[in-house]
Write a protein that holds these residues in place. Structure first.
Motif, PDB file in Angstrom:
ATOM      1  N   SER A 290      75.541  64.063  43.952  1.00 36.99           N
ATOM      2  CA  SER A 290      75.937  62.849  42.549  1.00 36.99           C
ATOM      3  C   SER A 290      75.681  63.734  41.544  1.00 36.99           C
ATOM      4  CB  SER A 290      74.866  61.973  42.899  1.00 36.99           C
ATOM      5  OG  SER A 290      75.343  60.692  42.728  1.00 36.99           O
ATOM      6  N   THR A 291      76.756  63.795  40.581  1.00 40.33           N
ATOM      7  CA  THR A 291      76.588  64.490  39.231  1.00 40.33           C
ATOM      8  C   THR A 291      76.858  63.216  38.335  1.00 40.33           C
ATOM      9  OG1 THR A 291      77.449  66.286  40.411  1.00 40.33           O
ATOM     10  CG2 THR A 291      77.350  66.393  37.993  1.00 40.33           C
ATOM     11  N   VAL A 292      75.786  63.356  37.237  1.00 38.97           N
ATOM     12  CA  VAL A 292      75.929  62.369  36.053  1.00 38.97           C
ATOM     13  C   VAL A 292      75.838  63.073  34.710  1.00 38.97           C
ATOM     14  CG1 VAL A 292      74.986  60.448  37.718  1.00 38.97           C
ATOM     15  CG2 VAL A 292      73.505  61.629  36.054  1.00 38.97           C
ATOM     16  N   ALA A 293      76.316  62.329  33.861  1.00 42.84           N
ATOM     17  CA  ALA A 293      76.230  62.958  32.434  1.00 42.84           C
ATOM     18  C   ALA A 293      74.804  62.724  32.147  1.00 42.84           C
ATOM     19  CB  ALA A 293      77.000  62.177  31.654  1.00 42.84           C
ATOM     20  N   SER A 294      74.213  63.898  31.728  1.00 48.79           N
ATOM     21  CA  SER A 294      72.870  64.040  31.227  1.00 48.79           C
ATOM     22  C   SER A 294      72.578  62.750  30.217  1.00 48.79           C
ATOM     23  CB  SER A 294      72.596  65.182  30.465  1.00 48.79           C
ATOM     24  OG  SER A 294      72.657  66.429  30.908  1.00 48.79           O
ATOM     25  N   LYS A 295      73.554  62.490  29.308  1.00 50.87           N
ATOM     26  CA  LYS A 295      73.130  61.346  28.468  1.00 50.87           C
ATOM     27  C   LYS A 295      73.176  59.843  29.267  1.00 50.87           C
ATOM     28  CE  LYS A 295      75.418  62.260  23.990  1.00 50.87           C
ATOM     29  NZ  LYS A 295      76.551  62.129  23.248  1.00 50.87           N
ATOM     30  N   SER A 296      73.533  60.013  30.245  1.00 50.69           N
ATOM     31  CA  SER A 296      73.286  58.557  31.102  1.00 50.69           C
ATOM     32  C   SER A 296      72.266  58.397  31.963  1.00 50.69           C
ATOM     33  CB  SER A 296      74.671  58.393  31.747  1.00 50.69           C
ATOM     34  OG  SER A 296      74.695  59.322  33.203  1.00 50.69           O
ATOM     35  N   ALA A 297      71.267  59.508  32.003  1.00 50.41           N
ATOM     36  CA  ALA A 297      70.169  59.605  32.918  1.00 50.41           C
ATOM     37  C   ALA A 297      69.010  59.373  31.913  1.00 50.41           C
ATOM     38  CB  ALA A 297      69.897  60.873  33.496  1.00 50.41           C
ATOM     39  N   GLY A 298      68.272  58.112  32.070  1.00 54.83           N
ATOM     40  CA  GLY A 298      67.052  57.896  31.143  1.00 54.83           C
ATOM     41  C   GLY A 298      65.810  58.637  31.377  1.00 54.83           C
ATOM     42  N   PRO A 299      64.831  58.330  30.725  1.00 59.58           N
ATOM     43  CA  PRO A 299      63.471  59.045  31.081  1.00 59.58           C
ATOM     44  C   PRO A 299      63.010  58.653  32.530  1.00 59.58           C
ATOM     45  CG  PRO A 299      63.327  57.757  29.192  1.00 59.58           C
ATOM     46  CD  PRO A 299      64.828  57.559  29.499  1.00 59.58           C
ATOM     47  N   GLY A 300      63.201  57.561  32.880  1.00 63.30           N
ATOM     48  CA  GLY A 300      62.645  56.990  34.158  1.00 63.30           C
ATOM     49  C   GLY A 300      63.298  58.043  35.239  1.00 63.30           C
ATOM     50  N   THR A 301      64.518  58.121  35.456  1.00 62.35           N
ATOM     51  CA  THR A 301      65.366  58.877  36.194  1.00 62.35           C
ATOM     52  C   THR A 301      64.839  60.545  36.211  1.00 62.35           C
ATOM     53  OG1 THR A 301      67.040  57.509  35.945  1.00 62.35           O
ATOM     54  CG2 THR A 301      67.469  59.400  37.045  1.00 62.35           C
ATOM     55  N   ARG A 302      64.932  60.810  34.876  1.00 57.28           N
ATOM     56  CA  ARG A 302      64.645  62.289  34.847  1.00 57.28           C
ATOM     57  C   ARG A 302      63.020  62.852  35.371  1.00 57.28           C
ATOM     58  NH1 ARG A 302      67.252  65.455  31.428  1.00 57.28           N
ATOM     59  NH2 ARG A 302      69.029  64.444  30.617  1.00 57.28           N
ATOM     60  N   GLN A 303      62.113  61.854  34.833  1.00 54.60           N
ATOM     61  CA  GLN A 303      60.795  62.205  35.556  1.00 54.60           C
ATOM     62  C   GLN A 303      60.824  62.117  36.762  1.00 54.60           C
ATOM     63  OE1 GLN A 303      58.100  59.912  33.194  1.00 54.60           O
ATOM     64  NE2 GLN A 303      58.568  61.076  31.247  1.00 54.60           N
ATOM     65  N   ASN A 304      61.491  61.260  37.757  1.00 55.22           N
ATOM     66  CA  ASN A 304      61.288  61.053  38.860  1.00 55.22           C
ATOM     67  C   ASN A 304      62.487  61.289  39.806  1.00 55.22           C
ATOM     68  OD1 ASN A 304      58.560  59.201  38.842  1.00 55.22           O
ATOM     69  ND2 ASN A 304      59.788  58.371  37.171  1.00 55.22           N
ATOM     70  N   ILE A 305      63.168  62.368  39.773  1.00 55.93           N
ATOM     71  CA  ILE A 305      64.323  62.942  40.212  1.00 55.93           C
ATOM     72  C   ILE A 305      63.978  62.979  41.620  1.00 55.93           C
ATOM     73  CG2 ILE A 305      64.025  65.220  40.010  1.00 55.93           C
ATOM     74  CD1 ILE A 305      67.079  65.418  39.233  1.00 55.93           C
ATOM     75  N   ASP A 306      62.948  63.034  42.150  1.00 62.15           N
ATOM     76  CA  ASP A 306      62.742  63.350  43.569  1.00 62.15           C
ATOM     77  C   ASP A 306      62.853  61.600  44.173  1.00 62.15           C
ATOM     78  OD1 ASP A 306      61.811  65.810  43.320  1.00 62.15           O
ATOM     79  OD2 ASP A 306      59.912  65.588  44.374  1.00 62.15           O
ATOM     80  N   GLU A 307      62.577  60.755  43.355  1.00 61.66           N
ATOM     81  CA  GLU A 307      62.802  59.315  44.000  1.00 61.66           C
ATOM     82  C   GLU A 307      64.233  59.029  44.217  1.00 61.66           C
ATOM     83  OE1 GLU A 307      60.794  56.343  44.154  1.00 61.66           O
ATOM     84  OE2 GLU A 307      59.377  56.461  42.491  1.00 61.66           O
ATOM     85  N   PHE A 308      65.029  59.689  43.411  1.00 58.16           N
ATOM     86  CA  PHE A 308      66.554  59.481  43.842  1.00 58.16           C
ATOM     87  C   PHE A 308      67.022  60.311  45.049  1.00 58.16           C
ATOM     88  CE2 PHE A 308      70.972  61.070  43.833  1.00 58.16           C
ATOM     89  CZ  PHE A 308      71.543  60.204  43.380  1.00 58.16           C
ATOM     90  N   THR A 309      66.465  61.412  45.180  1.00 52.41           N
ATOM     91  CA  THR A 309      67.000  62.176  46.424  1.00 52.41           C
ATOM     92  C   THR A 309      66.414  61.518  47.426  1.00 52.41           C
ATOM     93  OG1 THR A 309      65.025  63.771  45.923  1.00 52.41           O
ATOM     94  CG2 THR A 309      67.276  64.581  45.089  1.00 52.41           C
ATOM     95  N   LYS A 310      65.004  61.145  47.625  1.00 52.09           N
ATOM     96  CA  LYS A 310      64.677  60.730  48.974  1.00 52.09           C
ATOM     97  C   LYS A 310      64.995  59.515  49.076  1.00 52.09           C
ATOM     98  CE  LYS A 310      60.260  61.629  47.470  1.00 52.09           C
ATOM     99  NZ  LYS A 310      58.636  61.707  47.706  1.00 52.09           N
ATOM    100  N   THR A 311      64.970  58.362  48.042  1.00 49.36           N
ATOM    101  CA  THR A 311      65.597  57.246  48.454  1.00 49.36           C
ATOM    102  C   THR A 311      67.148  57.131  48.845  1.00 49.36           C
ATOM    103  OG1 THR A 311      64.118  56.481  46.396  1.00 49.36           O
ATOM    104  CG2 THR A 311      66.123  54.691  47.369  1.00 49.36           C
ATOM    105  N   THR A 312      67.865  57.960  48.274  1.00 51.50           N
ATOM    106  CA  THR A 312      69.166  58.142  48.693  1.00 51.50           C
ATOM    107  C   THR A 312      69.590  58.483  49.864  1.00 51.50           C
ATOM    108  OG1 THR A 312      69.855  58.216  46.187  1.00 51.50           O
ATOM    109  CG2 THR A 312      71.610  58.703  47.639  1.00 51.50           C
ATOM    110  N   SER A 313      68.727  59.520  50.223  1.00 54.80           N
ATOM    111  CA  SER A 313      68.849  60.279  51.740  1.00 54.80           C
ATOM    112  C   SER A 313      68.488  59.253  52.560  1.00 54.80           C
ATOM    113  CB  SER A 313      67.917  61.503  51.669  1.00 54.80           C
ATOM    114  OG  SER A 313      68.091  62.557  50.920  1.00 54.80           O
TER     115      SER A 313
END
Lengths: 340, 295
Positions: free
Chosen positions: B143-166
């Motif tokens: 999943s590739t998103v524009a840097s501007k569309s990723a808020g601080p919550g997503t940025r600090q917790n990028i592992d949440e994204f990969t693990k939850t999505t997996s």
């Protein structure tokens, strides 16, 4: 006391050139040789870092954790390092490799995205590992912008921040300016990771050393992504001739290059047109072999794929975009043929 | 709940729904742009947070949580006790994962459902579509998103994204093993969200059937995310591939782009748009089931 610290990344960046097919025996032979030569840090991981084994980047022949165990076992003096990219690897990977005995964690982000590395750098420090922040594609932004990102990584706890020329696009002035500005403004150490697309990897590393760089990366025989990295044995030889104390025995490292790594190399380290174009257009080096494969699969020109990736501003990790571009070029070719 | 970017975009989507009425926007910052916009739409607002909602619980049926995982974990049991159904857009993972075109029935009778991640909403439908007609030992998404569309919550917790999505690729998509990769791209102008879905295909699949299943599923998602599209026909590659879910003779690749509806975010932020659109869809399903039950 050496004048800088060398990290050899043959078993990480070089993994790209071998499509991530390193075996445990090869890892033992390379680590054993480099350790004997006096290389102080040896990096071992999938080319795209921990967790990189995938459809997108290529599956590893042997699980990188097994390779790391072999490397830790084989090294007597050298520290074993890993690379990890937040978004690909996770904090669990860092915990596992710390247990294996890895002593250096290098956390990599695109040069504008340092803030995604905060938790990983902090965790690596908590786990007792020396921690490096690795700012990739550093040619894409100004030295001042790079400094802002480097300061973020320093604030998270990085012991060293690297200027990473992932595309091999930097001239000697580019490398010099970035390293000088970081050295002048950071408490932490500064490193340089050069690629050879413009045949400047050794020159850029030496220019960085003139500016006081603390850590330099090489790969034995230059084995690495794109047109290859700064060749470790050549860097050591050139520096020793310049009176720089590397701490590495030039003859031993030459033997490792010639007798252990070169026989594994699929092609001699030639900078072909695609490799040169990556550097000229500033495109991520790891895309090279994927683009060549996609060119063959879809019957389009690899040169066109690479240039289009550059135009679209693809960043490290976007290997999937290569398929996207190749499919589109194939369609355009079919359409122009139909209308002709 | 939550008057930030996600909450505000969600408000505009809910206002367009003919099955739901937006009766309150709840924040904690009286000066928030989201609350001002809600007032401009004639919606009651408060900056007194979830406690205000709990006091007034009888006035509402469904709460959409667009705050943080921490807030949601704290309040989820209280919402349930107060008889409020929760649609959770945070990574709190209190309730089961739901994707409208895959398992919306999960949402109907649960007190709490989770909307996974933007990447999950964009890619799980494809994995499920393939899994409907072929065995999928391994699915991988980028999943590739524009840097501007990723808020601080997503940025600090990028592992949440990969693990939850997996996990959602496995639990909702039906793959034996799932892997998710997230990339932020800072290019200017910002890139439209893009997703690549790779599914390993076990022996015995039919290319045409797999391709049709994917294309049909994309059309279903388009009903609530009009900017969701395939960039090309699905691509089939011959292996064999040694995947973490076992060896597979072939794989299929779907290249997807998600352009947002620009209700509040610019169109490139398809990642945020697909979350709020999916949550709206889930809310509508809950409302329809409640109406049916009470009639």
């Amino acid at each position: 006391m050496t004048d800088f610290r060398l990290t050899d990344s043959t078993l990480r960046d070089g993994s790209h050139a071998l499509a991530h097919q390193f075996t445990e025996d090869q890892v033992r032979a390379i680590v054993g040789g480099l350790d004997l030569a006096g290389v102080p840090v040896i990096e071992v991981s999938h080319g795209d870092g921990l967790g990189g084994s995938s459809f997108n980047y290529g599956f590893s022949h042997t699980d990188e954790k097994l390779l790391l165990k072999a490397a830790v076992d084989e090294a007597n003096r050298a520290k074993i390092a890993v690379l990890m990219l937040p978004g690909i690897g996770t904090k669990e990977d860092l915990r596992e490799v710390a247990d294996i005995g890895v002593q250096v964690a290098r956390i990599a982000t695109h040069c504008t995205e340092a803030d995604i590395s905060e938790q990983h750098i902090a965790l690596a420090k908590d786990l007792g590992m020396e921690t490096v922040g690795f700012l990739m594609m550093a040619h894409m932004i100004s030295p001042e912008e790079l400094l802002d990102q480097a300061k973020l990584m320093e604030s998270y706890g990085a012991d060293c921040v690297y200027v990473v020329d992932s595309a091999g696009a930097m001239t000697m002035d580019d490398a010099r300016e970035r390293v000088a500005l970081l050295k002048a403004n950071l408490e932490s150490q500064v490193g340089i990771h050069a690629h050879n697309n413009l045949s400047l990897a050794v020159a850029n590393s030496i220019a960085a050393l003139d500016e006081g760089v603390d850590q330099i990366d090489g790969c034995t025989t230059g084995l690495g992504a794109g047109a290859g990295n700064c060749p470790t044995e050549i860097l050591v030889a050139a520096l020793e001739r310049s009176g720089v104390h590397t701490g590495v025995d030039p003859f031993t490292v030459m033997d490792v290059a010639e007798e252990v790594v070169r026989p594994l190399q699929p092609h001699q380290g030639v900078i072909d047109r695609d490799g040169l174009l990556l550097g000229y257009a500033g495109v991520y080096g790891s895309f090279l072999l994927h683009a060549k494969r996609a060119a063959e699969r879809f019957g389009v020109d690899s040169k066109d794929i690479l240039l289009e990736l550059g135009r679209r501003g693809a960043v490290g990790g976007q290997e999937d975009m290569i398929i996207d571009v190749a499919v589109e070029l194939e369609r355009q070719a079919a359409e122009s043929q139909a209308s002709a | 709940m939550g008057s930030g970017n996600i909450g505000t975009d969600l408000m505009y989507k809910l206002l367009k729904s003919d099955k739901l009425s937006v009766d309150a926007m709840i924040g904690i910052d009286p000066a928030s742009d989201g609350l001002a916009r809600a007032r401009a739409e004639g919606i009651e607002t408060t900056h007194e947070g979830a406690d205000w909602l709990l006091e007034r619980a009888d006035d509402f049926d469904i709460v959409f949580e667009a705050t943080t995982a921490g807030v949601h974990r704290h309040y989820a049991p209280k919402y349930e006790q107060a008889g409020l159904r929760a649609v959770d857009l945070t990574p709190a993972k209190v309730g089961p994962n739901v994707v409208p075109v895959v398992n919306i029935e999960e949402a109907i009778n649960r007190p709490n459902v989770n909307m996974i991640t933007c990447g999950g909403q964009a890619t799980v439908p494809i994995v499920a579509a393939v899994n409907d007609v072929a065995a999928v030992p391994y699915a991988e998404i980028v999943s590739t998103v524009a840097s501007k569309s990723a808020g601080p919550g997503t940025r600090q917790n990028i592992d949440e994204f990969t693990k939850t999505t997996s996990r959602a690729l496995e639990e909702v998509g039906g793959a034996t093993v799932g892997k998710a990769i997230m990339i932020l791209n800072p290019a200017e102008p910002p890139i439209i969200m893009r997703n690549t879905v790779f599914c390993a295909l076990a022996e015995g699949f039919d290319e045409e059937v797999v391709a049709k299943s994917i294309i049909d599923k994309v059309e279903q998602v388009q009903e609530y995310v009009p900017g969701y599209r395939l960039k090309s026909d699905p691509v089939f590659d011959q292996g064999p591939y040694e995947t973490p879910g076992g060896s597979a003779p072939a794989r299929v690749i779907a290249l997807l782009e998600v352009e947002g509806a620009a209700d509040y975010f610019p169109p490139y932020a398809g990642n945020l748009d697909i979350m709020t659109a999916a949550a709206t869809k889930v809310g509508e399903a809950i409302a329809a089931a409640q109406t049916e039950a009470s009639s």
